[in-house]
Design a protein around this motif. Structure first.
Motif, mmCIF file in Angstrom:
data_model
loop_
_atom_site.group_PDB
_atom_site.id
_atom_site.type_symbol
_atom_site.label_atom_id
_atom_site.label_comp_id
_atom_site.label_asym_id
_atom_site.label_seq_id
_atom_site.Cartn_x
_atom_site.Cartn_y
_atom_site.Cartn_z
ATOM 1 N N VAL A 171 11.977 2.637 12.246
ATOM 2 C CA VAL A 171 12.148 1.689 13.338
ATOM 3 C C VAL A 171 12.517 0.342 12.739
ATOM 4 C CG1 VAL A 171 10.620 2.852 14.961
ATOM 5 C CG2 VAL A 171 9.680 1.192 13.357
ATOM 6 N N ASP A 172 13.147 -0.482 13.551
ATOM 7 C CA ASP A 172 13.721 -1.723 13.025
ATOM 8 C C ASP A 172 12.692 -2.614 12.342
ATOM 9 O OD1 ASP A 172 16.234 -2.242 15.650
ATOM 10 O OD2 ASP A 172 16.223 -1.009 13.836
ATOM 11 N N PHE A 173 11.488 -2.675 12.877
ATOM 12 C CA PHE A 173 10.563 -3.672 12.348
ATOM 13 C C PHE A 173 9.930 -3.268 11.019
ATOM 14 C CE2 PHE A 173 7.003 -1.205 13.791
ATOM 15 C CZ PHE A 173 7.333 -0.736 15.061
ATOM 16 N N VAL A 174 10.249 -2.090 10.487
ATOM 17 C CA VAL A 174 9.776 -1.741 9.146
ATOM 18 C C VAL A 174 10.928 -1.510 8.175
ATOM 19 C CG1 VAL A 174 7.674 -0.699 10.079
ATOM 20 C CG2 VAL A 174 9.602 0.776 9.454
ATOM 21 N N LYS A 175 12.156 -1.517 8.670
ATOM 22 C CA LYS A 175 13.309 -1.312 7.789
ATOM 23 C C LYS A 175 13.334 -2.363 6.694
ATOM 24 C CE LYS A 175 16.520 0.996 10.948
ATOM 25 N NZ LYS A 175 17.759 0.855 11.746
ATOM 26 N N GLY A 176 13.565 -1.885 5.494
ATOM 27 C CA GLY A 176 13.614 -2.791 4.357
ATOM 28 C C GLY A 176 12.256 -3.080 3.746
ATOM 29 N N ARG A 177 11.194 -2.697 4.441
ATOM 30 C CA ARG A 177 9.841 -2.932 3.916
ATOM 31 C C ARG A 177 9.105 -1.620 3.605
ATOM 32 N NH1 ARG A 177 5.969 -5.262 6.935
ATOM 33 N NH2 ARG A 177 6.767 -4.478 8.932
ATOM 34 N N PHE A 178 9.347 -0.590 4.407
ATOM 35 C CA PHE A 178 8.658 0.695 4.237
ATOM 36 C C PHE A 178 9.639 1.737 3.723
ATOM 37 C CE2 PHE A 178 5.162 0.127 7.739
ATOM 38 C CZ PHE A 178 4.790 -1.072 7.153
ATOM 39 N N THR A 179 9.143 2.655 2.887
ATOM 40 C CA THR A 179 9.961 3.743 2.365
ATOM 41 C C THR A 179 9.195 5.043 2.472
ATOM 42 O OG1 THR A 179 10.991 2.232 0.768
ATOM 43 C CG2 THR A 179 11.261 4.599 0.393
ATOM 44 N N VAL A 190 3.721 13.938 1.991
ATOM 45 C CA VAL A 190 4.672 12.887 2.344
ATOM 46 C C VAL A 190 4.020 11.546 2.058
ATOM 47 C CG1 VAL A 190 5.844 11.768 4.279
ATOM 48 C CG2 VAL A 190 5.923 14.242 4.052
ATOM 49 N N TYR A 191 4.820 10.614 1.595
ATOM 50 C CA TYR A 191 4.317 9.293 1.237
ATOM 51 C C TYR A 191 4.980 8.226 2.111
ATOM 52 C CZ TYR A 191 3.048 11.935 -2.915
ATOM 53 O OH TYR A 191 2.540 12.880 -3.778
ATOM 54 N N LEU A 192 4.267 7.142 2.303
ATOM 55 C CA LEU A 192 4.833 5.962 2.951
ATOM 56 C C LEU A 192 4.496 4.760 2.094
ATOM 57 C CD1 LEU A 192 6.400 5.042 5.494
ATOM 58 C CD2 LEU A 192 4.183 4.386 6.455
ATOM 59 N N GLN A 193 5.499 4.269 1.393
ATOM 60 C CA GLN A 193 5.333 3.056 0.599
ATOM 61 C C GLN A 193 5.554 1.867 1.512
ATOM 62 O OE1 GLN A 193 4.470 2.622 -2.698
ATOM 63 N NE2 GLN A 193 4.476 0.421 -2.263
ATOM 64 N N MET A 194 4.562 1.017 1.600
ATOM 65 C CA MET A 194 4.619 -0.133 2.501
ATOM 66 C C MET A 194 4.555 -1.411 1.664
ATOM 67 S SD MET A 194 2.197 1.157 5.637
ATOM 68 C CE MET A 194 0.680 0.915 4.714
ATOM 69 N N ASP A 195 5.622 -2.172 1.702
ATOM 70 C CA ASP A 195 5.700 -3.432 0.966
ATOM 71 C C ASP A 195 5.837 -4.592 1.944
ATOM 72 O OD1 ASP A 195 7.826 -1.633 -1.288
ATOM 73 O OD2 ASP A 195 5.708 -2.096 -1.575
ATOM 74 N N SER A 196 5.617 -5.789 1.436
ATOM 75 C CA SER A 196 5.739 -6.997 2.262
ATOM 76 C C SER A 196 4.968 -6.847 3.569
ATOM 77 C CB SER A 196 7.221 -7.292 2.558
ATOM 78 O OG SER A 196 7.946 -7.438 1.356
ATOM 79 N N LEU A 197 3.750 -6.404 3.454
ATOM 80 C CA LEU A 197 2.940 -6.149 4.646
ATOM 81 C C LEU A 197 2.638 -7.434 5.393
ATOM 82 C CD1 LEU A 197 0.658 -3.382 3.172
ATOM 83 C CD2 LEU A 197 2.014 -3.161 5.256
ATOM 84 N N LYS A 198 2.558 -7.289 6.714
ATOM 85 C CA LYS A 198 2.292 -8.414 7.601
ATOM 86 C C LYS A 198 1.016 -8.126 8.401
ATOM 87 C CE LYS A 198 7.272 -8.971 8.323
ATOM 88 N NZ LYS A 198 8.364 -9.024 9.333
ATOM 89 N N LEU A 257 0.855 -1.175 0.000
ATOM 90 C CA LEU A 257 0.000 0.000 0.000
ATOM 91 C C LEU A 257 0.899 1.235 0.000
ATOM 92 C CD1 LEU A 257 -2.760 -0.780 2.686
ATOM 93 C CD2 LEU A 257 -3.140 -0.503 0.238
ATOM 94 N N ARG A 258 0.395 2.322 -0.541
ATOM 95 C CA ARG A 258 1.109 3.594 -0.434
ATOM 96 C C ARG A 258 0.205 4.593 0.263
ATOM 97 N NH1 ARG A 258 3.648 7.958 -4.701
ATOM 98 N NH2 ARG A 258 1.452 8.472 -5.038
ATOM 99 N N LEU A 259 0.653 5.066 1.390
ATOM 100 C CA LEU A 259 -0.078 6.071 2.136
ATOM 101 C C LEU A 259 0.406 7.460 1.731
ATOM 102 C CD1 LEU A 259 -0.062 4.558 5.735
ATOM 103 C CD2 LEU A 259 -1.604 4.070 3.828
ATOM 104 N N SER A 260 -0.518 8.410 1.773
ATOM 105 C CA SER A 260 -0.188 9.805 1.506
ATOM 106 C C SER A 260 -0.580 10.649 2.708
ATOM 107 C CB SER A 260 -0.943 10.314 0.274
ATOM 108 O OG SER A 260 -0.581 9.596 -0.880
ATOM 109 N N CYS A 261 0.184 11.684 2.937
ATOM 110 C CA CYS A 261 -0.119 12.644 3.999
ATOM 111 C C CYS A 261 -0.096 14.026 3.360
ATOM 112 C CB CYS A 261 0.912 12.551 5.112
ATOM 113 S SG CYS A 261 0.788 13.861 6.360
ATOM 114 N N ALA A 262 -1.259 14.601 3.194
ATOM 115 C CA ALA A 262 -1.378 15.917 2.569
ATOM 116 C C ALA A 262 -1.460 16.982 3.652
ATOM 117 C CB ALA A 262 -2.614 15.967 1.687
#
Length: 120
Positions: free
Chosen positions: A61-69, A79-87, A18-23
């Motif tokens: 934070v450590d538990f999103v490193k490598g998965r969120f950008t 601002v955007y938050l790209q979230m991959d490999s969601l759990k 998912l990609r979140l946006s913050c306007a």
């Protein structure tokens, strides 16, 4: 009025993205660092990512490193938050916040959240 509006949440299967946006509006966006926080039912709020105003440095934070950008577009005050490999444990309401310096504990403006639900 100051506004921070998060959007882009929804229902996704584990492993999805998912990609979140913050306007942002109502304040000088370029002068603030922006962070993403989340709160799951029955749990405390936790900071997960931040992008600085000075040079775009990013923090996770450590538990999103490598998965969120996290990224920002100052021309769009977003601002955007790209979230991959969601759990499933990523299920929470996600909020964005504006702060003078990146911090998990202090912020100046807090926005409405968007719900992310990850099914197993």
């Amino acid at each position: 009025d100051v506004q921070l509006q998060a959007s882009g949440g929804g229902l996704v299967q584990a492993g999805g993205s998912l990609r979140l946006s913050c306007a942002a509006s109502g304040f000088s966006f370029d002068d603030y660092s922006i962070g993403w926080f989340r709160q799951a039912p029955g749990k405390e709020r936790e900071g997960i990512s931040c992008i600085s105003k000075e040079d775009g440095s990013t923090y996770y934070v450590d538990f999103v490193k490598g998965r969120f950008t996290i990224s920002r577009d100052n021309a769009k005050n977003t601002v955007y938050l790209q979230m991959d490999s969601l759990k499933p444990e990523d299920t929470a309401v996600y909020h964005c916040a504006a702060m003078y310096q990146c911090s998990w504990h202090r912020f100046d403006y807090w926005g409405q959240g968007t719900l992310v639900t990850v099914s197993s």
